[in-house]
Write an enzyme that holds these catalytic residues in place. Structure first.
Site, PDB file in Angstrom:
ATOM      1  N   ASP A  26       0.910  -1.202  -0.025  1.00 53.14           N
ATOM      2  CA  ASP A  26      -0.277   0.281  -0.267  1.00 53.14           C
ATOM      3  C   ASP A  26       1.444   1.522   0.072  1.00 53.14           C
ATOM      4  O   ASP A  26       1.752   0.826  -0.350  1.00 53.14           O
ATOM      5  CB  ASP A  26      -0.769  -0.342   0.938  1.00 53.14           C
ATOM      6  CG  ASP A  26      -2.119   1.055   1.258  1.00 53.14           C
ATOM      7  OD1 ASP A  26      -2.334   0.797   0.366  1.00 53.14           O
ATOM      8  OD2 ASP A  26      -1.961   1.471   2.258  1.00 53.14           O
ATOM      9  N   ASP A  28      -0.554   5.339   1.305  1.00 48.49           N
ATOM     10  CA  ASP A  28      -1.040   5.821   1.933  1.00 48.49           C
ATOM     11  C   ASP A  28      -0.607   5.162   3.365  1.00 48.49           C
ATOM     12  O   ASP A  28      -1.542   4.650   3.866  1.00 48.49           O
ATOM     13  CB  ASP A  28      -2.198   6.361   2.204  1.00 48.49           C
ATOM     14  CG  ASP A  28      -2.857   7.228   0.346  1.00 48.49           C
ATOM     15  OD1 ASP A  28      -1.622   7.932   0.630  1.00 48.49           O
ATOM     16  OD2 ASP A  28      -3.508   7.695  -0.001  1.00 48.49           O
TER      17      ASP A  28
END
Length: 270
Positions: A26, A28
């Site tokens: 991922d 963020d």
């Protein structure tokens, strides 16, 4: 039989994590918060390259294109090829195109989403679209909600880029895509189809892009409700980093557990 201590168990799991061939990460809350790079990320990226690891940034953020994400990291001092990025906007465009090639959509979203739809031949339509498509956007307003509800009540299908209710930022935790879709769902009584993580569609695409079997891959993320459940259901080793949304306290709310918990990706390089 000698029982391993918790520290020995964590070291064994860390070695197992380091031994994987491929990594789905991922962005963020794992790589950055807003425009701030998180500690140790450069060392982590250098380690991936040095050890010839295959890696893909698989993000539910729908605002930017892979090129824009590549340029964002470049501004932070990280050089990563554009091919290492895949977004929920691309996954959403691919899904809608597979369902109804040449269709039209009313879009509530940023340029990253609009461009992804254009690229697969989906045109913009605010009169009688086949779909209402919702992603993250900074200029969300009441008129957009009204228009979306009117079109859905006329027969348009509701699709959203991702199911994240909140997300990390420079200012703390902020509303994300599902929070924007909720008023439309409530007003129309229609449930959106969410394409991004933890939808298996996006995870399968990620593994294909990596060209790595699930047993040889790991999912690294900061959210139990998207990243970790997506990795778990796809058969990947899962690594939760505590640099984003989920905390040691709120992971107790979930019936599943990550394979390993780290403070951040800075703990992965040897």
């Amino acid at each position: 039989m000698i029982k391993m201590t918790e520290q020995e168990q964590n070291l064994r799991l860390l070695e197992e994590l380091r031994g994987k061939q491929g990594y789905i990460c991922d962005m963020d809350g794992v790589i950055y918060h807003g425009n701030r790079l998180l500690p140790g990320v450069k060392d982590f990226i250098d380690w991936l390259y040095k050890n010839n690891k295959r890696f893909l940034f698989l993000t539910n953020s729908s605002e930017r294109s892979p090129k824009e994400l590549q340029q964002k990291l470049e501004r932070m001092g990280l050089e990563v090829d554009e091919s290492h990025f895949y977004t929920s906007s691309l996954a959403t465009a691919k899904f809608i195109h597979s369902q109804a090639p040449g269709c039209s959509a009313y879009v509530i979203g940023a340029p990253g989403l609009v461009n992804a739809l254009y690229d697969v031949g989906i045109t913009m339509n605010d009169v009688n679209p086949d779909y209402v498509v919702v992603g993250e956007i900074n200029s969300y307003n009441y008129n957009m909600i009204i228009k979306a509800c009117q079109l859905i009540n006329k027969g348009a299908r509701l699709v959203a880029t991702n199911s994240d209710m909140t997300g990390p930022s420079d200012f703390g935790i902020i509303p994300a895509c599902r929070a924007l879709v909720a008023p439309i769902e409530l007003a129309t009584g229609r449930q959106a189809y969410y394409v991004g993580k933890p939808n298996p569609l996006m995870m399968r695409t990620g593994l294909r892009l990596l060209d790595v079997h699930s047993e040889d891959a790991a999912m690294i993320g900061d959210r139990m409700d998207t990243d970790i459940v997506a990795g778990t259901e796809s058969g990947l080793m899962t690594c939760l980093v505590l640099s984003g949304v989920s905390t040691l306290e709120n992971i107790k709310e979930f019936s599943y557990r990550p394979s390993i918990i780290l403070e951040g990706v800075n703990q992965i390089p040897e």
